[in-house]
Scaffold this motif. Sequence first.
Motif, mmCIF file in Angstrom:
data_model
loop_
_atom_site.group_PDB
_atom_site.id
_atom_site.type_symbol
_atom_site.label_atom_id
_atom_site.label_comp_id
_atom_site.label_asym_id
_atom_site.label_seq_id
_atom_site.Cartn_x
_atom_site.Cartn_y
_atom_site.Cartn_z
ATOM 1 N N THR A 141 0.855 -1.167 0.000
ATOM 2 C CA THR A 141 0.000 0.000 0.000
ATOM 3 C C THR A 141 0.900 1.227 0.000
ATOM 4 O O THR A 141 2.132 1.103 0.000
ATOM 5 N N ASN A 142 0.299 2.386 -0.012
ATOM 6 C CA ASN A 142 1.077 3.616 0.042
ATOM 7 C C ASN A 142 1.741 3.761 1.411
ATOM 8 O O ASN A 142 1.177 3.346 2.435
ATOM 9 N N ALA A 143 2.919 4.344 1.433
ATOM 10 C CA ALA A 143 3.667 4.486 2.688
ATOM 11 C C ALA A 143 2.921 5.312 3.723
ATOM 12 O O ALA A 143 3.166 5.174 4.928
ATOM 13 N N SER A 144 2.002 6.171 3.293
ATOM 14 C CA SER A 144 1.259 7.016 4.227
ATOM 15 C C SER A 144 0.031 6.334 4.802
ATOM 16 O O SER A 144 -0.656 6.899 5.662
ATOM 17 N N ASN A 145 -0.263 5.120 4.368
ATOM 18 C CA ASN A 145 -1.442 4.393 4.842
ATOM 19 C C ASN A 145 -1.112 3.681 6.149
ATOM 20 O O ASN A 145 -0.640 2.542 6.160
ATOM 21 N N ASP A 146 -1.394 4.330 7.285
ATOM 22 C CA ASP A 146 -1.093 3.763 8.595
ATOM 23 C C ASP A 146 -2.201 2.845 9.110
ATOM 24 O O ASP A 146 -2.043 2.221 10.170
ATOM 25 N N ALA A 147 -3.309 2.760 8.394
ATOM 26 C CA ALA A 147 -4.462 2.011 8.890
ATOM 27 C C ALA A 147 -4.359 0.516 8.613
ATOM 28 O O ALA A 147 -5.126 -0.260 9.183
ATOM 29 N N VAL A 148 -3.444 0.104 7.742
ATOM 30 C CA VAL A 148 -3.328 -1.312 7.383
ATOM 31 C C VAL A 148 -1.888 -1.759 7.546
ATOM 32 O O VAL A 148 -0.971 -1.122 7.020
ATOM 33 N N GLU A 149 -1.680 -2.850 8.295
ATOM 34 C CA GLU A 149 -0.338 -3.398 8.495
ATOM 35 C C GLU A 149 -0.235 -4.845 8.018
ATOM 36 O O GLU A 149 0.824 -5.275 7.559
ATOM 37 N N CYS A 150 -1.329 -5.596 8.134
ATOM 38 C CA CYS A 150 -1.323 -7.025 7.792
ATOM 39 C C CYS A 150 -2.656 -7.380 7.169
ATOM 40 O O CYS A 150 -3.709 -6.872 7.594
#
Length: 341
Positions: A141-150
Amino acid sequence: MRNSRCRLLWLPALLVSFSLVAAACGGHDEEETSTPSATAGTGTADQTASVSGEVNISGSSTVEPISIRVAELFEDVAPDVSVNVDGPGTGDGFKLFCAGDTDISDASRQIKPAEKEDCFANGITDIVELKVAVDGIAVMTNASNDAVECLTFEQLFDLIGPDGEGTSTWAEASAGLPDAPLDLFGPGEESGTFDSFIEIVLEDLAGEAGVDATTRTDYSPSGDDNVIIQGIQSSDTSLGWVGFAFAINASGVKLLEIDGGDGCVAPTGDTIASNEYPVSRDLWIYVNADAAAANPALVAYVDFYVSDALSQAVGEVGYVPLAGAAHAETAERWHSRSLIS
């Protein structure tokens, strides 16, 4: 076709990042890497240096960097051989190979029965299949997308599989994910990475759901991994997948951990080599043995490909080298001209 003398722009970065990975990783198993001699099964260095001619390769954009790097190394010992390498995708490469237009087909999956039948129907019957490296498919995902990790395989099926057709947000596709726009970028149907992703991630779940084992159609496809990465960089809530070596040094993207049923695992050289990362695969080349019988340049190039040069090239372009036993098997398959049936 691209000449082997063309350099990949991202190669210097990979050389730095993967020097330690290449030394530490041996392939799918834990065996110590012990590769065949560089001259095993070949003529003398003087004989190789005197060879001239042309070798034409097409196929997987994922395997393309390996074949290019081998060609660059081969140029030092056989300067009069021109090796042309192109990477339109595994499927397109097999079409050229089965038509007799290329000597070698790079592939990020094994040849399909229908493709093999096409080859045989066209008189391309003596084919040697050679495993050359191990790779993982990176989901990003985009590097700024903090809502998804796994993401789990089930979530990937919801997001990318055929049941996701028409959904426009992560949450709409799969409950519990962010209510954010879902901008999808991935390989097209001509790509071996497309086929491998379906086989590894989507196929079993599609069977359980009673739907076709394929992806949704409403995404942005490309046969060029770099174009896919650019798409992921362009959207803050993007999702996409490419070969690990193309993803690892890309700026502006985040590689996601994947849960194939045993917990979340990040893609690294170590987890891909051990098969702990659940979206891993083997990489291949297919050689026209009849063409080799008539082309000393092709024989010399493949001899060199399966020698110690293979581990060097694979490590330098960012993939995981074969373990010693697997590398020895590849060399033996070539030198004995072990044909697919």
